[in-house]
Scaffold this motif. Structure first.
Motif, mmCIF file in Angstrom:
data_model
loop_
_atom_site.group_PDB
_atom_site.id
_atom_site.type_symbol
_atom_site.label_atom_id
_atom_site.label_comp_id
_atom_site.label_asym_id
_atom_site.label_seq_id
_atom_site.Cartn_x
_atom_site.Cartn_y
_atom_site.Cartn_z
ATOM 1 N N UNK A 134 0.818 -1.218 0.000
ATOM 2 C CA UNK A 134 0.000 0.000 0.000
ATOM 3 C C UNK A 134 0.854 1.271 0.000
ATOM 4 N N UNK A 135 2.017 1.241 0.663
ATOM 5 C CA UNK A 135 2.845 2.450 0.749
ATOM 6 C C UNK A 135 3.858 2.562 -0.387
ATOM 7 N N UNK A 136 4.370 1.460 -0.845
ATOM 8 C CA UNK A 136 5.389 1.475 -1.897
ATOM 9 C C UNK A 136 5.051 0.348 -2.870
ATOM 10 N N UNK A 137 4.268 0.683 -3.878
ATOM 11 C CA UNK A 137 3.664 -0.328 -4.751
ATOM 12 C C UNK A 137 4.692 -1.187 -5.481
ATOM 13 N N UNK A 138 5.830 -0.661 -5.859
ATOM 14 C CA UNK A 138 6.783 -1.432 -6.654
ATOM 15 C C UNK A 138 7.930 -2.012 -5.859
ATOM 16 N N UNK A 139 7.726 -2.272 -4.604
ATOM 17 C CA UNK A 139 8.846 -2.747 -3.777
ATOM 18 C C UNK A 139 9.331 -4.125 -4.173
ATOM 19 N N UNK A 140 8.449 -4.949 -4.679
ATOM 20 C CA UNK A 140 8.891 -6.300 -5.083
ATOM 21 C C UNK A 140 9.751 -6.245 -6.343
ATOM 22 N N UNK A 141 9.331 -5.497 -7.310
ATOM 23 C CA UNK A 141 10.105 -5.411 -8.556
ATOM 24 C C UNK A 141 11.356 -4.572 -8.360
ATOM 25 N N UNK A 142 11.320 -3.581 -7.458
ATOM 26 C CA UNK A 142 12.504 -2.771 -7.190
ATOM 27 C C UNK A 142 13.617 -3.631 -6.610
ATOM 28 N N UNK A 143 13.261 -4.546 -5.749
ATOM 29 C CA UNK A 143 14.261 -5.436 -5.156
ATOM 30 C C UNK A 143 14.879 -6.333 -6.228
ATOM 31 N N UNK A 144 14.054 -6.841 -7.134
ATOM 32 C CA UNK A 144 14.563 -7.691 -8.214
ATOM 33 C C UNK A 144 15.457 -6.900 -9.165
ATOM 34 N N UNK A 145 15.100 -5.628 -9.417
ATOM 35 C CA UNK A 145 15.917 -4.784 -10.288
ATOM 36 C C UNK A 145 17.275 -4.507 -9.662
ATOM 37 N N UNK A 146 17.303 -4.311 -8.312
ATOM 38 C CA UNK A 146 18.580 -4.091 -7.613
ATOM 39 C C UNK A 146 19.484 -5.308 -7.722
ATOM 40 N N UNK A 147 18.914 -6.473 -7.646
ATOM 41 C CA UNK A 147 19.714 -7.698 -7.763
ATOM 42 C C UNK A 147 20.311 -7.831 -9.163
ATOM 43 N N UNK A 148 19.525 -7.473 -10.172
ATOM 44 C CA UNK A 148 20.035 -7.566 -11.545
ATOM 45 C C UNK A 148 21.163 -6.557 -11.780
ATOM 46 N N UNK A 149 21.084 -5.396 -11.174
ATOM 47 C CA UNK A 149 22.132 -4.391 -11.329
ATOM 48 C C UNK A 149 23.431 -4.830 -10.678
ATOM 49 N N UNK A 150 23.323 -5.520 -9.537
ATOM 50 C CA UNK A 150 24.521 -5.974 -8.822
ATOM 51 C C UNK A 150 25.223 -7.117 -9.547
ATOM 52 N N UNK A 151 24.468 -7.918 -10.257
ATOM 53 C CA UNK A 151 25.053 -9.105 -10.912
ATOM 54 C C UNK A 151 25.816 -8.773 -12.156
#
Length: 85
Positions: A68-85
């Motif tokens: 409810x507060x941060x709608x894209x938190x699930x995809x944001x976490x996945x995007x951060x992982x892809x950037x680190x790899x």
């Protein structure tokens, strides 16, 4: 010599028949007694299950709040992982 045989034969019979049966029956009854959980183990298991259910409810609540507060938190976490790899 006859007294030696008198004691030897019952001893051999006892060691070959009675002792193995005694051991087998002893460990068979022990296995039957230990087959289930004890009352203490059952209580610990029920407490652990209750704790797991409460933790599962907390995670679901946190996910609802984040949705409810941060709608894209699930995809944001996945995007951060892809950037680190």
């Amino acid at each position: 010599m006859s007294t030696m045989v008198f004691f030897f034969v019952p001893t051999v019979i006892f060691l070959t028949v009675v002792v193995p049966m005694w051991l087998i029956l002893h460990y068979w009854t022990r296995a039957r007694l230990n087959k289930g959980l004890s009352a203490d183990e059952r209580q610990h298991l029920e407490e652990a299950l209750a704790l797991a259910e409460r933790l599962e409810q907390r995670v679901a609540t946190l996910e609802t709040i984040l949705d409810s507060e941060h709608a894209g938190w699930r995809t944001a976490r996945d995007d951060d992982r892809e950037r680190r790899a």
